[in-house]
Motif scaffolding. Structure first.
Motif, PDB file in Angstrom:
ATOM      1  N   ARG A  73     -36.462 -28.858 -19.711  1.00 44.14           N
ATOM      2  CA  ARG A  73     -37.865 -28.547 -19.384  1.00 44.14           C
ATOM      3  C   ARG A  73     -38.354 -27.316 -20.125  1.00 44.14           C
ATOM      4  N   PHE A  74     -37.427 -26.373 -20.385  1.00 42.61           N
ATOM      5  CA  PHE A  74     -37.797 -25.103 -20.998  1.00 42.61           C
ATOM      6  C   PHE A  74     -36.840 -24.742 -22.130  1.00 42.61           C
ATOM      7  N   VAL A  75     -37.372 -23.917 -23.042  1.00 41.99           N
ATOM      8  CA  VAL A  75     -36.542 -23.222 -24.023  1.00 41.99           C
ATOM      9  C   VAL A  75     -36.745 -21.738 -23.757  1.00 41.99           C
ATOM     10  N   ILE A  76     -35.646 -21.024 -23.600  1.00 39.75           N
ATOM     11  CA  ILE A  76     -35.693 -19.567 -23.449  1.00 39.75           C
ATOM     12  C   ILE A  76     -35.208 -18.986 -24.767  1.00 39.75           C
ATOM     13  N   HIS A  77     -36.090 -18.260 -25.430  1.00 39.97           N
ATOM     14  CA  HIS A  77     -35.816 -17.708 -26.757  1.00 39.97           C
ATOM     15  C   HIS A  77     -35.270 -16.297 -26.592  1.00 39.97           C
ATOM     16  N   ALA A  78     -33.981 -16.121 -26.833  1.00 41.65           N
ATOM     17  CA  ALA A  78     -33.319 -14.821 -26.681  1.00 41.65           C
ATOM     18  C   ALA A  78     -33.025 -14.249 -28.060  1.00 41.65           C
ATOM     19  N   VAL A  79     -33.405 -12.995 -28.257  1.00 42.92           N
ATOM     20  CA  VAL A  79     -33.213 -12.347 -29.556  1.00 42.92           C
ATOM     21  C   VAL A  79     -32.024 -11.395 -29.465  1.00 42.92           C
ATOM     22  N   GLY A  80     -30.913 -11.848 -30.009  1.00 46.87           N
ATOM     23  CA  GLY A  80     -29.707 -11.035 -30.003  1.00 46.87           C
ATOM     24  C   GLY A  80     -29.712 -10.026 -31.132  1.00 46.87           C
ATOM     25  N   PRO A  81     -28.811  -9.049 -31.034  1.00 45.13           N
ATOM     26  CA  PRO A  81     -28.737  -8.021 -32.075  1.00 45.13           C
ATOM     27  C   PRO A  81     -28.029  -8.527 -33.326  1.00 45.13           C
ATOM     28  N   ILE A  82     -28.443  -7.986 -34.462  1.00 45.15           N
ATOM     29  CA  ILE A  82     -27.675  -8.154 -35.686  1.00 45.15           C
ATOM     30  C   ILE A  82     -26.538  -7.146 -35.567  1.00 45.15           C
ATOM     31  N   TYR A  83     -25.306  -7.633 -35.608  1.00 46.28           N
ATOM     32  CA  TYR A  83     -24.161  -6.772 -35.321  1.00 46.28           C
ATOM     33  C   TYR A  83     -24.034  -5.638 -36.336  1.00 46.28           C
ATOM     34  N   SER A  84     -23.884  -4.423 -35.797  1.00 46.25           N
ATOM     35  CA  SER A  84     -23.728  -3.243 -36.650  1.00 46.25           C
ATOM     36  C   SER A  84     -22.539  -2.387 -36.229  1.00 46.25           C
ATOM     37  N   GLY A  85     -21.927  -2.712 -35.075  1.00 48.57           N
ATOM     38  CA  GLY A  85     -20.854  -1.882 -34.549  1.00 48.57           C
ATOM     39  C   GLY A  85     -21.379  -0.727 -33.708  1.00 48.57           C
ATOM     40  N   SER A  86     -22.669  -0.681 -33.506  1.00 45.23           N
ATOM     41  CA  SER A  86     -23.323   0.365 -32.722  1.00 45.23           C
ATOM     42  C   SER A  86     -23.027   0.177 -31.236  1.00 45.23           C
ATOM     43  N   PRO A  87     -23.000   1.273 -30.458  1.00 47.79           N
ATOM     44  CA  PRO A  87     -22.843   1.150 -29.009  1.00 47.79           C
ATOM     45  C   PRO A  87     -24.008   0.391 -28.361  1.00 47.79           C
ATOM     46  N   GLN A  88     -25.126   0.267 -29.086  1.00 47.31           N
ATOM     47  CA  GLN A  88     -26.280  -0.472 -28.566  1.00 47.31           C
ATOM     48  C   GLN A  88     -26.080  -1.985 -28.647  1.00 47.31           C
ATOM     49  N   ASP A  89     -25.222  -2.452 -29.532  1.00 48.06           N
ATOM     50  CA  ASP A  89     -25.034  -3.896 -29.730  1.00 48.06           C
ATOM     51  C   ASP A  89     -24.686  -4.628 -28.430  1.00 48.06           C
ATOM     52  N   PRO A  90     -23.644  -4.215 -27.688  1.00 45.63           N
ATOM     53  CA  PRO A  90     -23.322  -4.945 -26.458  1.00 45.63           C
ATOM     54  C   PRO A  90     -24.419  -4.831 -25.393  1.00 45.63           C
ATOM     55  N   LEU A  91     -25.125  -3.706 -25.358  1.00 45.77           N
ATOM     56  CA  LEU A  91     -26.217  -3.543 -24.399  1.00 45.77           C
ATOM     57  C   LEU A  91     -27.347  -4.527 -24.698  1.00 45.77           C
ATOM     58  N   ARG A  92     -27.667  -4.656 -25.968  1.00 40.99           N
ATOM     59  CA  ARG A  92     -28.734  -5.590 -26.365  1.00 40.99           C
ATOM     60  C   ARG A  92     -28.303  -7.040 -26.160  1.00 40.99           C
ATOM     61  N   LEU A  93     -27.048  -7.340 -26.476  1.00 39.44           N
ATOM     62  CA  LEU A  93     -26.571  -8.705 -26.275  1.00 39.44           C
ATOM     63  C   LEU A  93     -26.571  -9.053 -24.785  1.00 39.44           C
ATOM     64  N   ALA A  94     -26.096  -8.158 -23.952  1.00 37.26           N
ATOM     65  CA  ALA A  94     -26.112  -8.389 -22.499  1.00 37.26           C
ATOM     66  C   ALA A  94     -27.546  -8.570 -22.009  1.00 37.26           C
ATOM     67  N   GLY A  95     -28.473  -7.817 -22.592  1.00 35.49           N
ATOM     68  CA  GLY A  95     -29.889  -7.949 -22.226  1.00 35.49           C
ATOM     69  C   GLY A  95     -30.414  -9.350 -22.462  1.00 35.49           C
ATOM     70  N   CYS A  96     -29.944 -10.001 -23.517  1.00 35.55           N
ATOM     71  CA  CYS A  96     -30.346 -11.387 -23.783  1.00 35.55           C
ATOM     72  C   CYS A  96     -29.951 -12.308 -22.629  1.00 35.55           C
ATOM     73  N   TYR A  97     -28.719 -12.161 -22.167  1.00 36.19           N
ATOM     74  CA  TYR A  97     -28.231 -13.013 -21.083  1.00 36.19           C
ATOM     75  C   TYR A  97     -28.935 -12.692 -19.773  1.00 36.19           C
TER      76      TYR A  97
END
Length: 175
Positions: free
Chosen positions: A72-96
């Protein structure tokens, strides 16, 4: 919570779930990989609706109709481009988390996720699996819905990594 999680190896666009998650880019206007496959399967109406959304920030998600998809729906989640930054897992978790919150707000009983950021965005799959499962289990621990969360994995390698990670969690739960 783990009993609500399933694994599926194959094409996410063919799954009979209420919502599928698109591993989208910030423009939400389509691309390669899962994003391109979802846009092709949904038809041109999906792109038309995405044009009205004004893009999406990394680590977040937006919802549209699914048009020609079985969902019924598409949820468009924008994941991070991996850089090794401490922000990467936070942004990826935010998608979920954002995707699951949108599912809850739209009475979605079943949702399917691809391996967000693990294709051209270069996120190491072994790390991404842990982030995906942590965010999902944490959400399910405090919410009744969705009742079914499917991780739709196109490659056998990704499927096997998710299978092992779930088995470790299941074993830990039994102890």
């Amino acid at each position: 919570m783990l009993d609500k999680i399933e694994l599926y190896q194959g094409d996410i666009t063919r799954l009979g779930v209420d919502a599928i998650v698109n591993a989208a880019n910030r423009s939400l206007l389509g691309g390669g990989g899962v994003d391109g496959a979802i846009h092709r399967a949904a038809g041109p109406e999906l792109l038309q609706e995405c044009r009205t959304l004004g893009g999406c920030e990394t680590g977040s998600a937006k919802i549209t109709k699914a048009y020609r998809l079985p969902a019924r729906f598409v949820i468009h989640a924008v994941g991070p481009i991996y850089s090794g930054s401490p922000q990467d897992p936070l942004r990826l978790a935010g998608c979920y988390r954002t995707s699951l919150r949108l599912a809850l707000e739209n009475d979605v009983a079943s949702i399917a996720f691809p391996a967000i950021s693990c294709g051209v965005y270069g996120y190491p799959i072994a790390d991404a699996v842990q982030v995906a499962l942590d965010a999902t289990v944490e959400f399910l621990a405090t919410h009744d819905a969705p009742a079914r969360v499917v991780f739709a994995l196109f490659s056998h390698q990704f499927f096997t990594l998710y299978q092992r990670a779930l088995a470790v969690r299941e074993e830990g739960r039994r102890k």
